[in-house]
Design a protein around this motif. Structure first.
Motif, PDB file in Angstrom:
ATOM      1  N   ASP B 292       0.802  -1.226   0.000  1.00  0.00           N
ATOM      2  CA  ASP B 292       0.000   0.000   0.000  1.00  0.00           C
ATOM      3  C   ASP B 292       0.834   1.276   0.000  1.00  0.00           C
ATOM      4  O   ASP B 292       0.432   2.283  -0.567  1.00  0.00           O
ATOM      5  CB  ASP B 292      -0.948   0.012   1.210  1.00  0.00           C
ATOM      6  N   LYS B 293       2.017   1.196   0.593  1.00  0.00           N
ATOM      7  CA  LYS B 293       2.869   2.408   0.635  1.00  0.00           C
ATOM      8  C   LYS B 293       3.210   2.891  -0.767  1.00  0.00           C
ATOM      9  O   LYS B 293       3.462   4.069  -0.987  1.00  0.00           O
ATOM     10  CB  LYS B 293       4.183   2.098   1.371  1.00  0.00           C
ATOM     11  N   TYR B 294       3.254   1.954  -1.683  1.00  0.00           N
ATOM     12  CA  TYR B 294       3.655   2.292  -3.046  1.00  0.00           C
ATOM     13  C   TYR B 294       2.501   2.122  -4.035  1.00  0.00           C
ATOM     14  O   TYR B 294       2.712   1.988  -5.232  1.00  0.00           O
ATOM     15  CB  TYR B 294       4.878   1.442  -3.466  1.00  0.00           C
ATOM     16  N   ALA B 295       1.265   2.162  -3.503  1.00  0.00           N
ATOM     17  CA  ALA B 295       0.089   1.948  -4.344  1.00  0.00           C
ATOM     18  C   ALA B 295       0.073   2.882  -5.549  1.00  0.00           C
ATOM     19  O   ALA B 295      -0.404   2.519  -6.625  1.00  0.00           O
ATOM     20  CB  ALA B 295      -1.178   2.120  -3.515  1.00  0.00           C
ATOM     21  N   GLU B 296       0.560   4.087  -5.344  1.00  0.00           N
ATOM     22  CA  GLU B 296       0.521   5.059  -6.433  1.00  0.00           C
ATOM     23  C   GLU B 296       1.355   4.620  -7.629  1.00  0.00           C
ATOM     24  O   GLU B 296       1.155   5.080  -8.755  1.00  0.00           O
ATOM     25  CB  GLU B 296       1.027   6.401  -5.921  1.00  0.00           C
ATOM     26  N   TRP B 297       2.342   3.755  -7.398  1.00  0.00           N
ATOM     27  CA  TRP B 297       3.207   3.292  -8.484  1.00  0.00           C
ATOM     28  C   TRP B 297       2.889   1.873  -8.907  1.00  0.00           C
ATOM     29  O   TRP B 297       3.652   1.240  -9.618  1.00  0.00           O
ATOM     30  CB  TRP B 297       4.681   3.441  -8.064  1.00  0.00           C
ATOM     31  N   ASP B 298       1.732   1.378  -8.428  1.00  0.00           N
ATOM     32  CA  ASP B 298       1.303   0.033  -8.768  1.00  0.00           C
ATOM     33  C   ASP B 298       0.329   0.109  -9.943  1.00  0.00           C
ATOM     34  O   ASP B 298      -0.783   0.624  -9.812  1.00  0.00           O
ATOM     35  CB  ASP B 298       0.617  -0.614  -7.547  1.00  0.00           C
ATOM     36  N   ALA B 299       0.729  -0.411 -11.093  1.00  0.00           N
ATOM     37  CA  ALA B 299      -0.120  -0.325 -12.283  1.00  0.00           C
ATOM     38  C   ALA B 299      -1.473  -0.982 -12.051  1.00  0.00           C
ATOM     39  O   ALA B 299      -2.495  -0.554 -12.592  1.00  0.00           O
ATOM     40  CB  ALA B 299       0.582  -0.951 -13.477  1.00  0.00           C
ATOM     41  N   GLU B 300      -1.498  -2.015 -11.199  1.00  0.00           N
ATOM     42  CA  GLU B 300      -2.763  -2.714 -10.950  1.00  0.00           C
ATOM     43  C   GLU B 300      -3.733  -1.872 -10.137  1.00  0.00           C
ATOM     44  O   GLU B 300      -4.932  -2.124 -10.119  1.00  0.00           O
ATOM     45  CB  GLU B 300      -2.491  -4.053 -10.253  1.00  0.00           C
ATOM     46  N   GLN B 301      -3.191  -0.843  -9.421  1.00  0.00           N
ATOM     47  CA  GLN B 301      -4.064   0.057  -8.671  1.00  0.00           C
ATOM     48  C   GLN B 301      -4.401   1.300  -9.494  1.00  0.00           C
ATOM     49  O   GLN B 301      -5.477   1.870  -9.371  1.00  0.00           O
ATOM     50  CB  GLN B 301      -3.360   0.502  -7.375  1.00  0.00           C
ATOM     51  N   ARG B 302      -3.444   1.730 -10.320  1.00  0.00           N
ATOM     52  CA  ARG B 302      -3.642   2.953 -11.116  1.00  0.00           C
ATOM     53  C   ARG B 302      -4.606   2.726 -12.266  1.00  0.00           C
ATOM     54  O   ARG B 302      -5.263   3.637 -12.740  1.00  0.00           O
ATOM     55  CB  ARG B 302      -2.300   3.417 -11.710  1.00  0.00           C
ATOM     56  N   PHE B 303      -4.639   1.480 -12.766  1.00  0.00           N
ATOM     57  CA  PHE B 303      -5.423   1.207 -13.975  1.00  0.00           C
ATOM     58  C   PHE B 303      -6.407   0.091 -13.740  1.00  0.00           C
ATOM     59  O   PHE B 303      -6.243  -0.734 -12.854  1.00  0.00           O
ATOM     60  CB  PHE B 303      -4.488   0.796 -15.125  1.00  0.00           C
ATOM     61  N   GLU B 304      -7.416   0.050 -14.592  1.00  0.00           N
ATOM     62  CA  GLU B 304      -8.353  -1.077 -14.612  1.00  0.00           C
ATOM     63  C   GLU B 304      -7.655  -2.253 -15.266  1.00  0.00           C
ATOM     64  O   GLU B 304      -7.280  -2.188 -16.423  1.00  0.00           O
ATOM     65  CB  GLU B 304      -9.566  -0.710 -15.495  1.00  0.00           C
ATOM     66  N   VAL B 305      -7.477  -3.324 -14.495  1.00  0.00           N
ATOM     67  CA  VAL B 305      -6.832  -4.498 -15.079  1.00  0.00           C
ATOM     68  C   VAL B 305      -7.899  -5.537 -15.386  1.00  0.00           C
ATOM     69  O   VAL B 305      -8.623  -5.955 -14.482  1.00  0.00           O
ATOM     70  CB  VAL B 305      -5.783  -5.073 -14.099  1.00  0.00           C
ATOM     71  N   PRO B 306      -8.044  -5.943 -16.622  1.00  0.00           N
ATOM     72  CA  PRO B 306      -9.120  -6.860 -17.001  1.00  0.00           C
ATOM     73  C   PRO B 306      -9.085  -8.189 -16.250  1.00  0.00           C
ATOM     74  O   PRO B 306     -10.119  -8.824 -16.080  1.00  0.00           O
ATOM     75  CB  PRO B 306      -8.885  -7.114 -18.498  1.00  0.00           C
ATOM     76  N   GLY B 307      -7.937  -8.615 -15.807  1.00  0.00           N
ATOM     77  CA  GLY B 307      -7.878  -9.900 -15.096  1.00  0.00           C
ATOM     78  C   GLY B 307      -8.173 -11.061 -16.029  1.00  0.00           C
ATOM     79  O   GLY B 307      -8.849 -12.019 -15.688  1.00  0.00           O
ATOM     80  N   ILE B 308      -7.608 -10.962 -17.225  1.00  0.00           N
ATOM     81  CA  ILE B 308      -7.855 -11.985 -18.247  1.00  0.00           C
ATOM     82  C   ILE B 308      -7.185 -13.292 -17.857  1.00  0.00           C
ATOM     83  O   ILE B 308      -6.061 -13.311 -17.387  1.00  0.00           O
ATOM     84  CB  ILE B 308      -7.266 -11.512 -19.595  1.00  0.00           C
ATOM     85  N   ARG B 309      -7.891 -14.372 -18.040  1.00  0.00           N
ATOM     86  CA  ARG B 309      -7.276 -15.681 -17.815  1.00  0.00           C
ATOM     87  C   ARG B 309      -7.337 -16.475 -19.110  1.00  0.00           C
ATOM     88  O   ARG B 309      -8.391 -16.671 -19.680  1.00  0.00           O
ATOM     89  CB  ARG B 309      -7.985 -16.438 -16.690  1.00  0.00           C
ATOM     90  N   VAL B 310      -6.175 -16.876 -19.563  1.00  0.00           N
ATOM     91  CA  VAL B 310      -6.121 -17.644 -20.803  1.00  0.00           C
ATOM     92  C   VAL B 310      -5.412 -18.947 -20.492  1.00  0.00           C
ATOM     93  O   VAL B 310      -4.288 -18.933 -20.002  1.00  0.00           O
ATOM     94  CB  VAL B 310      -5.288 -16.893 -21.876  1.00  0.00           C
ATOM     95  N   SER B 311      -6.062 -20.063 -20.735  1.00  0.00           N
ATOM     96  CA  SER B 311      -5.348 -21.312 -20.436  1.00  0.00           C
ATOM     97  C   SER B 311      -4.677 -21.844 -21.689  1.00  0.00           C
ATOM     98  O   SER B 311      -5.094 -21.563 -22.807  1.00  0.00           O
ATOM     99  CB  SER B 311      -6.291 -22.370 -19.857  1.00  0.00           C
ATOM    100  N   ASP B 312      -3.617 -22.576 -21.472  1.00  0.00           N
ATOM    101  CA  ASP B 312      -2.928 -23.200 -22.582  1.00  0.00           C
ATOM    102  C   ASP B 312      -3.826 -24.264 -23.191  1.00  0.00           C
ATOM    103  O   ASP B 312      -4.634 -24.863 -22.506  1.00  0.00           O
ATOM    104  CB  ASP B 312      -1.633 -23.869 -22.100  1.00  0.00           C
TER     105      ASP B 312
END
Lengths: 97, 376, 330
Positions: B292-312
């Protein structure tokens, strides 16, 4: 997983002791020394570089020890084989074992 | 090159290989896993398999951070970079890794701003030079690389650089080794331990492998003489029934590791409860995320991450190859649907993935009839 | 993008698309130049485009590459370039001084290489296209006496020769791009290799089977093409391949293989064993050939592939390049 290469410190930034110029066979790159702050390297020291950061100082002594160990490989074994080749009844050539 | 050439000296290599042959004998078969992808690459690059005896089988471990990254995470990273004015910065290793709609390089050809960096600090520099853009650094690697990412984020915070974030995919090596040892079809006798990860974590974290699992592990350097010497040390242990942790890479690895590096990691990261490893499934506490201290530099917090799951594809047998149950060429897809040009599964993606290494270096040698001796 | 990098994808494009649709019934493997007969006279003709970024770099510039590259393509096809024509595609807004510098560089390079530039064309495209400047040169030359190139004439036992150290150009360009923050005292090796080829033809002509200039994709790509074309194996002796320390250092640092790096002033030759010594002597005595080496030989196996061997008995297969060489950290 990690490409890390030995390089020699050829310059330490006068206004930032965490920044050094490192030379790898004539190729030079600015490298961050922050990870070595507990035991700072000096000019002329060799460090291991990974993604622009120095990971560790390279111990010349340990490197020499390693080469020595490798050079000795098989030699102590040869001595043992030579000695164990003589049974109690055989006289070793030339006298004493 | 100093500290490199000495460890590639041909006569010493031949001598050490002789000692290995002597120790290995002919009475048993040895299964040794080298955990680190860098070791896999070195073994192939130096042709070390040619000088090891037949009864030593090398199994390639999961230590390839590119290979074990699920495709969905690449898609997530690329999705963030699709946003206007975002620069996608990553190591060269990532550039050809296929996502569902293509690799970062292919996205670059279609107009995305994609830059190759050698260091995370170069990505931060890009952010300083491009204040009107946002630089997203796609971070990968084991504990060797994580401290450098951490230091870079600490620098971003200290300098108040806001147009910079990290999409963190750092993974840790011990849980991966545990997963290998826990699998029911495990048949390993010993390990060649990761060399550069150990400059950070030291040798202590491997003690449970020797004490609880009774497998010897030798932390090894990357030059031919390092790997061969490690093999000598492993064989000596195996022949005498010992199981302990040994450090072959003494010139850079210490027992306790690098405290400054561990401090930097603790400052910025925390452990994820679990993380998906391509080919190995979900492994608990095996990856890092930004705290949390570095949340501002965490791309997963700054942006909407689709959370895509692709299986082999089901036909890909990456998991079995990773655990050493199958050799690369025994996978159904090897060399046919799955090649380094068009990788289907994890292990073909990076040049140090065992399938790619096997395909690139070994595959056609098997077809050779003539024995090789160098004539000048 | 991979299709232009000189390796596998490029080859697929040429063989799969261009050859059947454009080259008609021309049989046999594709070389660096085409040999045609015009009204009873045999000439060699070739064309090449130059799109290098940055335009100038230590040791040369795009203009120099554009002249030497085409001269070299003809040279390794056993021909001496007589005349070039040049085509410029310029980005709108390109400073005149930059254009003038390149035109001068081309003039100097042409004089040095002994080739005439007979004419050319210029087009201007909108700002944002052409990366400032693209140059295409087309060269025509007459065949040199005493030398005939044919990959199908390669035999097991033939020796593989390299004219000098590899990797200088590609690494210079990589460093000149500035993205990797590396500095080194290194220059592109761009030069005309014609004098060396002529020296080789003079002393060992009848023994020369094949030549190529290992540009994009490096020595590994050129030799893989040969192996594929002749169906034999190319075995290299790693310790005999000349590489400058700085190039080695950069490659180790970035995880690259010198055998995949582009060269602009070197060439490979396959020579019958009885001519190999004479060939090396000829190159060593010619200006700029003092670092020439025998780096390997042709064998039956591994058929169609290139194998790199070490003094201690290790070996690895090396393939053509797929795309551009990318630095790695793992």
């Amino acid at each position: 997983m990690c490409l890390a290469i030995p390089g020699k410190i050829v310059e330490i930034s006068p206004d930032n002791q965490d920044s050094a110029l490192v030379d790898v066979a004539g190729v030079r790159r600015r490298v961050n020394l922050s990870l070595l702050q507990d035991d700072r390297p000096a000019l002329g020291d060799w460090v291991l570089i990974h993604v622009g950061f120095a990971m560790s100082k390279i111990s010349e002594q340990d490197a020499l020890d390693q080469m020595h160990t490798l050079q000795m490989l098989g030699e102590s074994e040869a001595v043992i084989q030579e000695v164990s080749g003589y049974s109690a009844d055989d006289a070793p050539p030339g006298g004493s074992a | 090159m100093r500290f490199v050439d000495e460890f590639r000296e041909p006569e010493l290599i031949s001598k050490t290989a002789e000692e290995i042959r002597r120790l290995a004998g002919t009475d048993r078969h040895y299964c040794i896993m080298e955990i680190c992808g860098g070791h896999t690459h070195a073994i192939y690059r130096f042709g070390l398999k040619d000088i090891l005896p037949e009864n030593i089988e090398l199994i390639h471990g999961p230590g390839c951070p590119v290979c074990v990254l699920p495709m969905g995470r690449i898609d997530d990273g690329l999705a963030i970079a699709q946003q206007p004015d975002v620069i996608f910065a990553a190591f060269g290793d990532m550039m050809r890794v296929p996502g569902a709609q293509g690799s970062p390089l292919e996205h670059k050809a279609r107009g995305m701003d994609v830059r190759i960096v050698y260091s995370p600090s170069d990505a931060l520099k890009l952010a300083r030079l491009n204040p009107e853009k946002h630089v997203m650094f796609f971070a990968i690697g084991f504990e060797t690389t994580a401290p450098s990412t951490a230091l870079t984020m600490m620098r971003a915070k200290a300098e108040g650089i806001r147009n910079f974030s990290v999409f963190c995919n750092h993974v840790t090596v011990i849980p991966a080794i545990r997963a290998i040892l826990d699998s029911p079809d495990m048949r390993l006798d010993g390990f060649i331990g990761p060399g550069h990860v150990s400059t950070v974590i030291g040798c202590r974290p491997y003690e449970w492998i020797a004490q609880n699992e009774h497998k010897p592990i030798v932390v090894s350097g990357f030059e031919p003489l390092d790997l061969l010497q490690s093999m000598v040390m492993l064989l000596r242990q195996l022949r005498s029934g010992e199981a302990k942790v040994e450090n072959q890479y003494k010139r850079v690895v210490t027992w306790e590791g690098n405290p400054a590096a561990l401090r930097a990691m603790a400052e910025v990261f925390e452990v994820r409860p679990y993380f998906e490893w391509r080919g190995l499934g979900l492994i608990p506490q095996s990856a890092l995320r930004i705290n949390d201290k570095y949340a501002e530099w965490d791309a997963e917090q700054r942006f909407e991450v689709p959370g895509i799951r692709v299986s082999d594809p089901k036909a890909a047998q990456c998991g079995e190859v990773l655990r050493g149950v199958l050799k690369p060429h025994q996978c159904r897809l090897f060399g046919r649907e799955c090649t380094p040009d068009r990788p289907v599964g994890a292990l073909m993606v990076s040049s140090e993935g065992s399938c790619a290494a096997y395909h690139n270096y070994e595959h056609r040698k098997a077809a050779m009839v003539t024995s090789l001796s160098q004539t000048a | 993008m991979a299709h232009g990098a000189g390796g596998k994808a490029s080859r697929r494009l040429v063989e799969g698309l261009f050859a059947p649709l454009l080259f008609g019934n021309t049989p046999g493997p594709l070389g660096d130049a085409a040999q045609v007969e015009i009204s009873g006279t045999k000439v060699a003709i070739t064309t090449d485009s130059f799109v290098v970024k940055p335009l100038t770099f230590p040791g040369g510039s795009i203009g120099e590459l554009a002249v030497n590259g085409t001269v070299n393509d003809l040279a390794v096809s056993g021909a001496k370039a007589d005349v070039l024509v040049v085509s410029y595609v310029l980005e709108a807004g390109l400073p005149t001084s930059v254009l003038e510098a390149e035109v001068r560089a081309m003039g100097d390079a042409a004089r040095k290489a002994g080739v005439r530039i007979a004419g050319g064309d210029t087009k201007v495209v909108e700002h944002g296209k052409a990366d400032q400047m693209y140059i295409t040169t087309t060269g025509i030359g007459h065949l040199l006496h005493g030398i005939a190139i044919d990959p199908l004439s390669v035999r097991p036992g033939d020796k593989v020769l390299l004219s000098g150290p590899i990797g200088d150009h590609g690494i210079t360009i990589l460093l000149a791009r500035g993205e990797l923050d590396l500095e080194a005292d290194l220059r592109s090796d761009t030069r005309s290799v014609l004098p060396l080829v002529e020296a080789l033809a003079h002393r060992a002509g009848p023994g020369v089977r094949w030549m190529r200039d290992p540009t994009r994709g490096g020595v590994a790509t050129s030799l893989n093409e040969l192996a594929r074309d002749c169906g034999l194996g190319v075995v290299l002796f790693e310790d005999q391949i000349p590489v400058r320390d700085t190039v080695r250092g950069a490659c180790e640092l970035l995880g690259l293989d010198p055998l995949h790096i582009a060269n602009e002033g070197q060439f490979l030759a396959v020579v019958a064993p009885e001519y190999a010594d004479a060939a090396i002597d000829a190159l060593a005595l010619a200006p700029g050939g003092d670092e020439a080496q025998i780096i390997g030989e042709i064998r039956e196996q591994p058929s169609g592939s290139v194998l790199v061997t070490t003094l201690y008995g290790g070996s690895r297969i090396i393939d053509m390049l797929v795309g551009d060489p990318l630095p790695r950290i793992c």
